[in-house]
Design a protein around this motif. Structure first.
Motif, PDB file in Angstrom:
ATOM      1  N   THR A 279      -6.400  -7.709   2.183  1.00  0.00           N
ATOM      2  CA  THR A 279      -4.918  -7.528   2.782  1.00  0.00           C
ATOM      3  C   THR A 279      -4.630  -6.135   3.522  1.00  0.00           C
ATOM      4  O   THR A 279      -4.190  -5.935   4.316  1.00  0.00           O
ATOM      5  CB  THR A 279      -3.795  -8.058   1.806  1.00  0.00           C
ATOM      6  N   GLN A 280      -5.311  -5.080   2.589  1.00  0.00           N
ATOM      7  CA  GLN A 280      -4.839  -3.759   2.999  1.00  0.00           C
ATOM      8  C   GLN A 280      -5.722  -3.452   4.152  1.00  0.00           C
ATOM      9  O   GLN A 280      -5.248  -2.823   5.107  1.00  0.00           O
ATOM     10  CB  GLN A 280      -5.365  -2.635   1.972  1.00  0.00           C
ATOM     11  N   MET A 281      -6.846  -3.992   4.215  1.00  0.00           N
ATOM     12  CA  MET A 281      -7.532  -3.881   5.551  1.00  0.00           C
ATOM     13  C   MET A 281      -7.058  -4.306   6.734  1.00  0.00           C
ATOM     14  O   MET A 281      -6.798  -3.847   7.956  1.00  0.00           O
ATOM     15  CB  MET A 281      -9.084  -4.293   5.050  1.00  0.00           C
ATOM     16  N   ASN A 283      -3.960  -5.132   7.135  1.00  0.00           N
ATOM     17  CA  ASN A 283      -2.691  -4.484   7.394  1.00  0.00           C
ATOM     18  C   ASN A 283      -2.995  -3.213   8.323  1.00  0.00           C
ATOM     19  O   ASN A 283      -2.305  -2.737   9.068  1.00  0.00           O
ATOM     20  CB  ASN A 283      -1.848  -4.038   6.128  1.00  0.00           C
ATOM     21  N   ARG A 284      -4.031  -2.619   7.902  1.00  0.00           N
ATOM     22  CA  ARG A 284      -4.270  -1.235   8.444  1.00  0.00           C
ATOM     23  C   ARG A 284      -4.929  -1.544   9.829  1.00  0.00           C
ATOM     24  O   ARG A 284      -4.350  -0.707  10.844  1.00  0.00           O
ATOM     25  CB  ARG A 284      -5.554  -0.531   7.848  1.00  0.00           C
TER      26      ARG A 284
END
Lengths: 393, 383
Positions: A279-281, A283-284
């Motif tokens: 998810t973080q990836m 989002n980035r």
């Protein structure tokens, strides 16, 4: 323009590394083909920056890490147009960049690899899934972050067998790459105990991909095309050329699921992937590029991260040192797939889990439970060491 | 072309004799029983093989009451033990489960914000702070009323946090923007941000309070931050995807778990160097399934417990020799842990099996499993 200037400066800096506190600059080139190809589905139409957008994010990620190690990453993009000389473009890129990410057809990639062989430039194939680049035509200066056709086909095959859908109706397009994908699917069926009950060819008769009255015709065409098939569990389509597969789901004569080039599709990455911290990836990526991340973006991201991983582990921007580390036994890279990715040392192919996606969700991730291997379960996907025809030179 | 003739063109001919639209074939060759069996088989395949004494209920959930430990558990229930209160964050159900360690039951389920992960009691034991990442904040639960009473101004997507010994300053890892946020706990205001590596996660503070540690998952580093100047003073490269960091109580070593690397790196906090590694090997289990996350050390600095994620085990490590002495089978995908203050028990969260395993620390045995919410992530126990 600035990048062209920074390249040589970077080289000077690299040489003075011991003396000055200035950062070591690591140049990464990106070589692709201009223009995008047409897909049947409008929503799957690739963006102009498909691939390079992933490389850009990885450069940012590498630079965040790089600021702690006094390393700076710079990306230089080059797209060749119809009729342009790929070797010339690659040679120009290699002037400033020790590493080049490529999204090229197999023949063009081989030309570039051979032209840059004596320069020591390390190439990362992020786009081509052709088996031969890892087999008979493998090269010692080409690392593959893209999966192969056989890895994709095996990933799908394992799932279909696990799901107990062993009887496949194989529909193959009439173009060369469709036939290559069909070869990989046939191999997967044999390896994992599925049975291809019948094969059909869908001839490409040309014509526009989208027309205003297309749907009515397709709705009649597809059931007729798939009728009178022997009993089967799943229709598997090999249509890399985007001619017919996307038309099959919900239109087959028998109510059967579709897989392969449409329906359940094997891919290295998907915008829906949210497991293992992805998810973080995602989002980035969205923040940087204002769109969702594709498989090609991921393959380019992974290639640039492989470089970053090696420069931080070796604390060096030296191409030879970094190349040796990547090819060495201690190399691995994390790529939000739940396991570390390593290189097959016999052909420089990156081992990786393959996602099975339906366009909205990640349905499963292969290798599937129970497909065992003595070295790495990831080697149940694609050609394994004993079968390999690759001799790295 | 008339509408009628068009319909005829496209008409779907009746099914061929014996085909019956393909349905009958399917049923005949894959009878329902076989499918049912295959489903059970596949369900089993994702679980570790049953161990001696493991009890399976009708619902297929293992109680994991080891026979040898059973009398201990029974004795416990009878003896008037010190009751402690544990709070467990359930990442998927957006709740916090409250566990009473006397009865080993969930006494309350508190609704919180979206995606609760990092969870910790304030030093005075009056409040529980829980990072709700998808709401970009940290919620404060009053331990007395067991209700959310306040929020703290964290940065975007807070995941894990730590506080200083006095309980005055809170340091939060914000996964989405590569920063650590510093919060004044008394005034509940944001004091500033520290730029760190990509995807900051693990957070801990040195026993003397001078050094804050943050691990960044994609940068693969442990960042040493001076708490007075709020500047990074050192960066130590560790194995891939560092998730959690923990100091020995005597401050002589910092342990950092690497989820993808599959190791725990032992760092010398003075020299800022990796001086050793703990490796894990479980016979019959593929190496990729060993993904170390949570670390807990006993106060005497003799024994460490390391949660191994999808290996479904907690490793017991002899701190002096850095060798694993035992693997304890717990629930599926074990991540974080907390000791009871008397250090008799260690509670670990099992994300996939939705439960908490209770480990008897002295006996090094799993004595109980408590069902909580979906995807239990973090755990904290009242001081």
């Amino acid at each position: 323009m600035i990048r062209w200037l920074l390249g040589p400066i970077g080289l000077c800096l690299a040489a003075m590394q011991g003396l000055a506190a200035d950062p070591v600059t690591i140049g990464v080139g990106y070589l692709g083909v201009a223009g995008t190809r047409s897909t049947l589905s409008l929503v799957e139409q690739p963006a102009d920056n498909d691939g390079i957008a992933g490389a850009k994010l990885a450069i940012e990620d590498n630079n965040t890490t790089g600021k702690f190690l006094n390393q700076r990453f710079v990306l230089e993009e080059r797209r060749i147009k119809e009729g342009e000389d790929v070797v010339q473009a690659a040679t120009a890129l290699a002037e400033h960049n020790g590493f080049i990410i490529t999204d090229l057809p197999a023949d063009a990639l081989l030309k570039v690899a051979d032209a840059l062989r004596n320069r020591g430039t390390l190439l990362f194939n992020a786009g081509a899934i052709d088996e031969r680049l890892r087999e008979a035509d493998c090269r010692a200066n080409v690392i593959h972050s893209a999966p192969t056709r056989s890895m994709l086909a095996d990933a799908l095959g394992q799932y279909l067998v696990w799901k107990r859908w062993p009887r496949w109706l194989l529909v193959v397009g009439s173009h060369d790459e469709d036939k290559l994908y069909a070869d990989a699917l046939r191999r997967a069926a044999t390896r994992f105990g599925a049975k291809i009950v019948q094969e059909r060819t869908f001839e490409d008769t040309g014509g526009a991909r989208r027309t205003d009255s297309g749907v009515t015709l397709i709705q009649r065409q597809m059931p007729v095309f798939t009728q009178a098939a022997p009993a089967y569990d799943v229709l598997v389509a090999a249509d890399e050329s985007e001619v017919f597969a996307a038309y099959l789901p919900y239109r087959t004569w028998d109510p059967r699921p579709v897989a392969g080039s449409a329906g359940l599709v094997p891919r290295s990455w998907d915008a829906a992937q949210d497991q293992w911290g992805a998810t973080q990836m995602q989002n980035r990526f969205m923040k940087l590029n204002s769109r969702r991340m594709t498989a090609l973006d991921m393959q380019a991201w992974t290639a640039v991260r492989m470089i970053g991983e090696a420069t931080s582990r070796t604390n060096s921007g030296d191409v030879k040192k970094v190349t040796d580390f990547i090819k060495g036994p201690d190399f691995s890279v994390a790529a939000f797939k739940g396991t570390k990715l390593t290189l097959r040392d016999w052909n420089l192919q990156l081992r990786q889990p393959i996602l099975l996606v339906d366009g909205r969700m990640v349905v499963s991730v292969s290798p599937q439970e129970g497909f065992l291997h003595q070295v790495s379960e990831l080697d149940t996907l694609g050609y394994d060491r004993p079968e390999s025809k690759c001799k790295l030179k | 072309m008339s509408p009628i003739s068009r319909r005829n063109d496209a008409a779907l001919p009746p099914p061929l004799a014996g085909e019956g639209w393909g349905e009958g074939v399917s049923t005949r060759e894959s009878p329902q029983e076989e499918r049912a069996l295959s489903r059970i088989a596949s369900h089993d395949a994702i679980r570790p093989p049953p161990q001696a004494g493991e009890v399976k209920t009708a619902r297929g959930q293992s109680l994991r009451i080891l026979r040898a430990a059973l009398p201990v558990a029974l004795a416990l229930a009878a003896a008037p033990a010190h009751a402690f209160i544990a709070y467990v964050s359930n990442e998927k159900s957006n709740t916090v489960s409250v566990i009473d360690t006397d009865s080993w039951t969930v006494t309350k389920t508190i609704k919180v914000g979206q995606r609760p992960r990092g969870i910790e009691f304030t030093r005075d034991g009056k409040f529980v702070m829980v990072a709700v990442g998808d709401d970009d904040t940290i919620q404060v639960i009053d331990a007395k009323t067991q209700a959310v009473v306040d929020t703290l101004p964290s940065g975007p997507d807070p995941e894990l946090f730590t506080q200083d010994a006095a309980g005055k300053t809170l340091y939060v890892a914000n996964e989405n923007d590569n920063t650590v946020t510093v919060i004044d706990l008394e005034k509940r205001t944001r004091l500033g941000d520290i730029q760190v590596g990509v995807e900051p996660e693990g957070m801990t503070i040195s026993p003397d309070g001078k050094i804050l540690i943050n691990t960044s998952e994609t940068t693969n580093m442990a960042h040493f931050i001076d708490t007075s100047s709020r500047q990074i003073v050192a960066n130590v490269l560790v194995d891939a995807r560092p998730r959690f960091a923990e100091f020995k109580h005597d401050a002589s070593e910092l342990w950092v778990s690497s989820e993808i690397g599959g190791t725990v790196s032992i760092v010398d906090p003075q020299k800022h160097e990796v001086i050793g590694k703990v490796n894990f090997e479980i016979p019959g289990l593929r190496k990729e399934a060993i993904q170390p996350v949570g670390i807990g050390m006993t106060k005497d600095d003799k024994t460490a417990f390391v949660a191994l994620g999808p290996a479904n085990r907690v490793a017991v490590v002899d701190i002096a020799s850095r060798k694993v002495t035992k693997y304890l089978l717990v629930g599926q995908r074990v991540w974080h842990m907390a000791f009871t203050p008397d250090e008799k028990y260690l509670l670990v969260t099992n994300g996939v099996s939705n439960d908490v395993s209770v480990i008897d620390v002295a006996a090094q045995k799993v004595i109980k499993t408590i069902q909580v919410g979906e995807l239990p992530w973090g755990i904290t126990i009242a001081p």
